[in-house]
Enzyme design. Sequence first.
Site, mmCIF file in Angstrom:
data_model
loop_
_atom_site.group_PDB
_atom_site.id
_atom_site.type_symbol
_atom_site.label_atom_id
_atom_site.label_comp_id
_atom_site.label_asym_id
_atom_site.label_seq_id
_atom_site.Cartn_x
_atom_site.Cartn_y
_atom_site.Cartn_z
ATOM 1 N N GLU A 1 -16.109 130.509 24.058
ATOM 2 C CA GLU A 1 -16.832 131.606 23.392
ATOM 3 C C GLU A 1 -16.001 132.870 23.564
ATOM 4 O O GLU A 1 -15.505 133.150 24.658
ATOM 5 C CB GLU A 1 -18.202 131.776 24.060
ATOM 6 C CG GLU A 1 -18.985 132.970 23.531
ATOM 7 C CD GLU A 1 -20.263 133.220 24.346
ATOM 8 O OE1 GLU A 1 -20.617 132.381 25.208
ATOM 9 O OE2 GLU A 1 -20.884 134.272 24.116
ATOM 10 N N TYR B 1 -14.272 147.777 18.066
ATOM 11 C CA TYR B 1 -13.645 146.509 17.678
ATOM 12 C C TYR B 1 -12.141 146.612 17.402
ATOM 13 O O TYR B 1 -11.514 145.614 17.057
ATOM 14 C CB TYR B 1 -14.355 145.946 16.435
ATOM 15 C CG TYR B 1 -15.820 145.672 16.678
ATOM 16 C CD1 TYR B 1 -16.220 144.731 17.626
ATOM 17 C CD2 TYR B 1 -16.810 146.357 15.985
ATOM 18 C CE1 TYR B 1 -17.558 144.483 17.873
ATOM 19 C CE2 TYR B 1 -18.155 146.114 16.217
ATOM 20 C CZ TYR B 1 -18.523 145.178 17.159
ATOM 21 O OH TYR B 1 -19.846 144.934 17.406
ATOM 22 N N ARG C 1 -22.283 147.009 26.837
ATOM 23 C CA ARG C 1 -22.978 147.566 25.678
ATOM 24 C C ARG C 1 -24.498 147.478 25.853
ATOM 25 O O ARG C 1 -24.991 147.161 26.936
ATOM 26 C CB ARG C 1 -22.492 146.823 24.423
ATOM 27 C CG ARG C 1 -20.976 146.975 24.227
ATOM 28 C CD ARG C 1 -20.486 146.235 23.018
ATOM 29 N NE ARG C 1 -21.106 146.750 21.800
ATOM 30 C CZ ARG C 1 -20.989 146.157 20.614
ATOM 31 N NH1 ARG C 1 -20.273 145.048 20.503
ATOM 32 N NH2 ARG C 1 -21.562 146.679 19.558
ATOM 33 N N ASN D 1 -20.066 139.455 9.843
ATOM 34 C CA ASN D 1 -19.525 140.823 9.824
ATOM 35 C C ASN D 1 -18.109 140.944 10.366
ATOM 36 O O ASN D 1 -17.502 142.007 10.265
ATOM 37 C CB ASN D 1 -20.457 141.817 10.553
ATOM 38 C CG ASN D 1 -21.814 141.891 9.886
ATOM 39 O OD1 ASN D 1 -21.893 142.128 8.678
ATOM 40 N ND2 ASN D 1 -22.868 141.649 10.627
ATOM 41 N N ILE E 1 -14.682 140.174 21.157
ATOM 42 C CA ILE E 1 -13.640 141.208 21.152
ATOM 43 C C ILE E 1 -14.007 142.336 22.119
ATOM 44 O O ILE E 1 -13.187 142.791 22.903
ATOM 45 C CB ILE E 1 -13.479 141.748 19.714
ATOM 46 C CG1 ILE E 1 -12.925 140.643 18.814
ATOM 47 C CG2 ILE E 1 -12.600 142.997 19.680
ATOM 48 C CD1 ILE E 1 -13.053 140.924 17.328
ATOM 49 N N SER E 2 -15.261 142.778 22.040
ATOM 50 C CA SER E 2 -15.730 143.875 22.893
ATOM 51 C C SER E 2 -16.319 143.300 24.182
ATOM 52 O O SER E 2 -16.683 142.112 24.233
ATOM 53 C CB SER E 2 -16.794 144.683 22.146
ATOM 54 O OG SER E 2 -17.915 143.855 21.835
#
Length: 147
Positions: free
Chosen positions: A99, A24, A108, A12, A102-103
Amino acid sequence: MNKPIFVLNGPNLNLLGQREPSIYGTTSLADIRLRCIEKAKILGFEIEFRQTNFEGELVESVHQARIDACGIIINPAAYTFTSIALLDALKTFEPPKIELHISNVHARESIYHNSLISRVATAVMIGFGADGYELAIQAMAGMVKPQ
Ligand code: CA2
Protein backbone atom coordinates in the site's frame (compact mmCIF):
# COMPACT_ATOMS: atom_id res chain seq x y z
CA MET A 1 10.73 -14.30 -16.44
CA ASN A 2 8.66 -12.74 -13.66
CA LYS A 3 5.11 -11.67 -14.25
CA PRO A 4 4.67 -7.86 -14.21
CA ILE A 5 4.24 -5.80 -11.05
CA PHE A 6 0.83 -4.14 -11.14
CA VAL A 7 0.91 -0.49 -9.99
CA LEU A 8 -2.68 0.56 -9.32
CA ASN A 9 -3.86 4.09 -8.60
CA GLY A 10 -7.24 5.22 -7.33
CA PRO A 11 -9.45 8.27 -7.69
CA ASN A 12 -8.16 11.77 -8.44
CA LEU A 13 -4.54 10.69 -8.78
CA ASN A 14 -4.82 11.61 -12.47
CA LEU A 15 -4.69 15.22 -11.17
CA LEU A 16 -1.24 14.86 -9.63
CA GLY A 17 1.03 17.78 -10.42
CA GLN A 18 -1.92 20.01 -11.30
CA ARG A 19 -3.43 20.75 -7.87
CA GLU A 20 -2.34 20.86 -4.21
CA PRO A 21 1.43 20.69 -4.89
CA SER A 22 2.18 21.39 -1.22
CA ILE A 23 0.60 18.03 -0.33
CA TYR A 24 1.14 15.87 -3.42
CA GLY A 25 4.17 17.51 -5.11
CA THR A 26 4.58 18.66 -8.69
CA THR A 27 5.24 15.35 -10.44
CA SER A 28 2.46 14.18 -12.77
CA LEU A 29 1.15 10.61 -12.78
CA ALA A 30 2.47 10.23 -16.33
CA ASP A 31 5.98 11.06 -15.04
CA ILE A 32 5.57 8.63 -12.13
CA ARG A 33 4.59 5.94 -14.63
CA LEU A 34 7.76 6.51 -16.68
CA ARG A 35 9.89 6.49 -13.53
CA CYS A 36 8.30 3.20 -12.45
CA ILE A 37 8.94 1.59 -15.82
CA GLU A 38 12.60 2.71 -15.77
CA LYS A 39 13.18 1.55 -12.19
CA ALA A 40 11.55 -1.81 -12.85
CA LYS A 41 13.58 -2.33 -16.02
CA ILE A 42 16.84 -1.92 -14.09
CA LEU A 43 15.62 -4.59 -11.67
CA GLY A 44 14.46 -6.96 -14.42
CA PHE A 45 10.72 -6.39 -14.02
CA GLU A 46 7.88 -5.07 -16.12
CA ILE A 47 5.15 -2.73 -14.90
CA GLU A 48 1.43 -2.68 -15.60
CA PHE A 49 0.49 0.86 -14.53
CA ARG A 50 -3.16 1.88 -14.15
CA GLN A 51 -5.30 4.68 -12.72
CA THR A 52 -9.06 4.73 -12.32
CA ASN A 53 -11.65 6.87 -10.62
CA PHE A 54 -14.00 3.88 -10.25
CA GLU A 55 -14.01 1.46 -7.33
CA GLY A 56 -15.21 -1.54 -9.37
CA GLU A 57 -12.49 -0.99 -11.94
CA LEU A 58 -9.88 -1.08 -9.19
CA VAL A 59 -11.42 -4.33 -7.88
CA GLU A 60 -11.29 -5.83 -11.39
CA SER A 61 -7.63 -4.89 -11.74
CA VAL A 62 -6.94 -6.80 -8.52
CA HIS A 63 -8.81 -9.80 -9.97
CA GLN A 64 -6.69 -9.60 -13.11
CA ALA A 65 -3.57 -9.31 -10.98
CA ARG A 66 -4.46 -12.68 -9.40
CA ILE A 67 -3.69 -14.21 -12.79
CA ASP A 68 -1.15 -11.87 -14.33
CA ALA A 69 0.89 -10.14 -11.58
CA CYS A 70 3.80 -11.13 -9.34
CA GLY A 71 2.91 -8.34 -6.89
CA ILE A 72 0.72 -5.28 -6.45
CA ILE A 73 1.69 -1.76 -5.48
CA ILE A 74 -1.51 0.14 -4.81
CA ASN A 75 -2.32 3.74 -3.99
CA PRO A 76 -6.06 3.36 -3.43
CA ALA A 77 -6.43 7.10 -2.63
CA ALA A 78 -9.81 7.76 -0.96
CA TYR A 79 -10.86 4.09 -1.29
CA THR A 80 -8.16 3.35 1.31
CA PHE A 81 -10.59 4.47 3.98
CA THR A 82 -13.92 3.32 2.57
CA SER A 83 -13.69 0.28 0.33
CA ILE A 84 -14.49 -3.09 1.84
CA ALA A 85 -14.85 -4.32 -1.76
CA LEU A 86 -11.20 -3.48 -2.41
CA LEU A 87 -10.16 -4.97 0.94
CA ASP A 88 -11.96 -8.22 0.07
CA ALA A 89 -10.38 -8.33 -3.40
CA LEU A 90 -6.89 -7.79 -1.98
CA LYS A 91 -7.45 -10.58 0.56
CA THR A 92 -7.68 -12.98 -2.38
CA PHE A 93 -4.33 -11.87 -3.81
CA GLU A 94 -1.61 -13.95 -2.15
CA PRO A 95 1.67 -12.50 -3.51
CA PRO A 96 3.19 -9.36 -1.95
CA LYS A 97 1.06 -6.21 -1.97
CA ILE A 98 2.37 -2.81 -0.97
CA GLU A 99 0.00 0.00 0.00
CA LEU A 100 1.45 3.36 -0.99
CA HIS A 101 0.59 6.95 -0.15
CA ILE A 102 2.42 9.96 -1.52
CA SER A 103 1.61 12.13 1.50
CA ASN A 104 2.09 11.22 5.16
CA VAL A 105 -1.55 10.43 5.84
CA HIS A 106 -0.92 10.23 9.61
CA ALA A 107 0.16 13.87 9.69
CA ARG A 108 -3.15 14.90 8.11
CA GLU A 109 -6.78 15.12 9.23
CA SER A 110 -8.14 12.11 11.13
CA ILE A 111 -10.30 11.00 8.16
CA TYR A 112 -6.99 9.92 6.57
CA HIS A 113 -5.80 7.84 9.54
CA ASN A 114 -7.77 4.60 9.42
CA SER A 115 -6.70 2.57 6.41
CA LEU A 116 -8.74 -0.56 5.71
CA ILE A 117 -6.13 -1.66 3.19
CA SER A 118 -3.25 -1.75 5.71
CA ARG A 119 -4.98 -4.74 7.34
CA VAL A 120 -4.07 -6.90 4.35
CA ALA A 121 -1.02 -5.11 2.93
CA THR A 122 2.30 -6.90 3.15
CA ALA A 123 3.96 -3.52 3.68
CA VAL A 124 3.05 0.17 3.62
CA MET A 125 5.00 3.04 2.00
CA ILE A 126 3.87 6.43 3.27
CA GLY A 127 5.05 10.00 2.87
CA PHE A 128 7.97 9.69 0.45
CA GLY A 129 6.25 11.76 -2.21
CA ALA A 130 6.46 10.54 -5.80
CA ASP A 131 9.75 8.79 -4.92
CA GLY A 132 7.69 6.29 -2.94
CA TYR A 133 6.72 4.50 -6.14
CA GLU A 134 10.33 3.73 -7.07
CA LEU A 135 11.11 2.79 -3.48
CA ALA A 136 8.14 0.43 -3.49
CA ILE A 137 9.30 -1.19 -6.73
CA GLN A 138 12.76 -1.71 -5.21
CA ALA A 139 11.14 -3.28 -2.14
CA MET A 140 8.78 -5.40 -4.25
CA ALA A 141 11.68 -6.73 -6.30
CA GLY A 142 13.21 -8.00 -3.06
CA MET A 143 9.97 -9.59 -1.91
CA VAL A 144 8.99 -11.39 -5.11
CA LYS A 145 10.28 -14.90 -5.58
CA PRO A 146 12.17 -15.28 -8.88
CA GLN A 147 10.20 -17.41 -11.38
O1 CA2 B 1 -1.12 10.61 -0.33
C1 CA2 B 1 -1.70 9.83 -1.09
O2 CA2 B 1 -1.14 9.24 -2.01
C2 CA2 B 1 -3.20 9.62 -0.93
O3 CA2 B 1 -3.50 8.28 -1.25
C3 CA2 B 1 -3.89 10.57 -1.87
C4 CA2 B 1 -5.42 10.56 -1.76
C5 CA2 B 1 -5.87 10.70 -0.32
O4 CA2 B 1 -7.27 10.47 -0.26
C6 CA2 B 1 -5.14 9.72 0.54
O5 CA2 B 1 -5.52 9.91 1.82
C7 CA2 B 1 -3.64 9.87 0.47
C8 CA2 B 1 -6.05 11.67 -2.55
C9 CA2 B 1 -5.65 11.70 -3.98
C10 CA2 B 1 -6.08 12.99 -4.56
O6 CA2 B 1 -5.17 13.32 -5.57
C11 CA2 B 1 -5.06 14.62 -5.90
C12 CA2 B 1 -4.00 14.95 -6.70
C13 CA2 B 1 -3.80 16.24 -7.05
C14 CA2 B 1 -4.67 17.21 -6.64
C15 CA2 B 1 -5.76 16.88 -5.86
C16 CA2 B 1 -5.95 15.58 -5.49
